[in-house]
Write a protein that holds these residues in place. Structure first.
Motif, short mmCIF file in Angstrom:
data_model
loop_
_atom_site.label_atom_id
_atom_site.label_comp_id
_atom_site.label_asym_id
_atom_site.label_seq_id
_atom_site.Cartn_x
_atom_site.Cartn_y
_atom_site.Cartn_z
N ALA A 1 0.50 -1.13 0.13
CA ALA A 1 0.03 -0.39 -0.23
C ALA A 1 0.79 1.44 0.20
N THR A 2 2.22 1.39 0.29
CA THR A 2 3.08 2.14 0.05
C THR A 2 3.62 2.38 -1.08
N SER B 1 -1.13 2.93 -3.12
CA SER B 1 -1.10 3.65 -2.15
C SER B 1 -2.87 4.20 -3.63
N VAL C 1 -5.38 1.54 -3.31
CA VAL C 1 -5.77 2.21 -1.90
C VAL C 1 -6.94 3.67 -1.49
N ALA C 2 -6.47 4.43 -2.54
CA ALA C 2 -7.46 5.91 -2.98
C ALA C 2 -8.76 5.24 -3.40
N ALA D 1 -4.51 -1.47 4.81
CA ALA D 1 -2.97 -1.05 4.17
C ALA D 1 -2.30 -0.92 4.81
N ARG E 1 5.24 6.11 5.00
CA ARG E 1 4.36 6.53 4.24
C ARG E 1 3.34 5.67 4.81
N ARG F 1 1.37 8.54 6.41
CA ARG F 1 0.87 8.88 4.81
C ARG F 1 -1.11 8.93 4.66
N LEU F 2 -1.32 7.26 4.71
CA LEU F 2 -2.15 7.12 4.43
C LEU F 2 -2.89 7.12 5.14
N VAL G 1 -9.00 4.45 6.17
CA VAL G 1 -7.85 3.75 6.20
C VAL G 1 -7.80 3.14 7.08
N PRO H 1 -3.91 1.75 8.78
CA PRO H 1 -2.87 1.17 8.03
C PRO H 1 -1.97 0.76 9.27
#
Length: 220
Positions: free
Chosen positions: A9-10, A15, A18-19, A30, A37, A40-41, A46, A48
């Motif tokens: 996911a990073t 990523s 995921v979005a 994720a 990273r 930041r998700l 979400v 992480p």
């Protein structure tokens, strides 16, 4: 709310997936290695989770405790450039662990939740028609094996939808590095965007059973 687990996911494609899934109403777990990273998700929808597929560890609790799982999307991948003679045992372990064995083990762990939801497994493969690339045997070999994993899983789990998504060259830092090491030009303007690949994945997951495709080539 539908629930999806996304590995890698990073990364660039991960990523974006995921979005795209959050945008379509999925709650997403994720999974990734890069703590910065991953942080930041983090946002509504979400969760992480730090997880390294390379290490052969058991699935994280955030996956094992799911009672239902609508989609498992495998985006994790590593792609070292090395000749057959120069690929070490450690490199083979890393590539196969990340690109094949880790996804297979995580999928097995998630099967009860996937079966309960009659969910989908999507595995991101390699560019359509890619073969016989000098100094890229570990990556190409692992992705060819991933295709066979998808076929076996599809035959064994008739209640699940299983697909292999094969994106063409995608504008990610990974592709930039690989092209540089292979001595080939890299122009992100001529490559697929990660968002385009992610939308193809999301479209597939939103498709009715009659419109499901076992193999999706994303070429632009």
């Amino acid at each position: 709310m539908r629930t999806a687990v996304v590995t890698g996911a990073t990364g660039g494609i991960g990523s974006a997936v995921v979005a795209a899934l959050v945008g379509r109403g999925h709650g997403v777990v994720a999974l990734g290695r890069d703590a910065g990273r991953l942080a930041r998700l983090a946002r509504d929808g979400v969760t992480p989770v730090a997880h390294d597929l390379r290490r052969g560890r058991a699935a994280p609790p955030e996956v094992l405790e799911l009672e239902r799982l609508d989609a498992l999307v495998h985006c994790a991948g590593v792609a070292p450039v090395a000749s057959v003679a120069g690929t070490t045992a450690e490199t083979w372990d890393e590539v196969l662990g990340t690109n094949l064995v880790g996804p297979a083990r995580l999928t097995a762990a998630a099967l009860p939740a996937l079966r309960a939801a009659q969910g989908a497994v999507v595995l991101v493969g390699m560019a359509p028609g890619l073969q016989d690339v000098p100094r890229w045997s570990a990556y190409a070999g692992s992705k060819a094996a991933l295709r066979e994993l998808a076929g076996s899983l599809r035959a064994e789990e008739p209640l699940l939808r299983v697909a292999l998504v094969n994106p063409g060259g995608t504008a990610t830092p990974l592709l930039a590095r690989v092209r540089h090491e292979l001595g080939r030009p890299y122009d992100p303007a001529t490559a697929l965007s990660p968002a385009a690949v992610a939308e193809a994945v999301a479209d597939l997951l939103d498709s009715p059973a009659a419109g499901w495709r076992d193999v999706v080539d994303v070429l632009g």
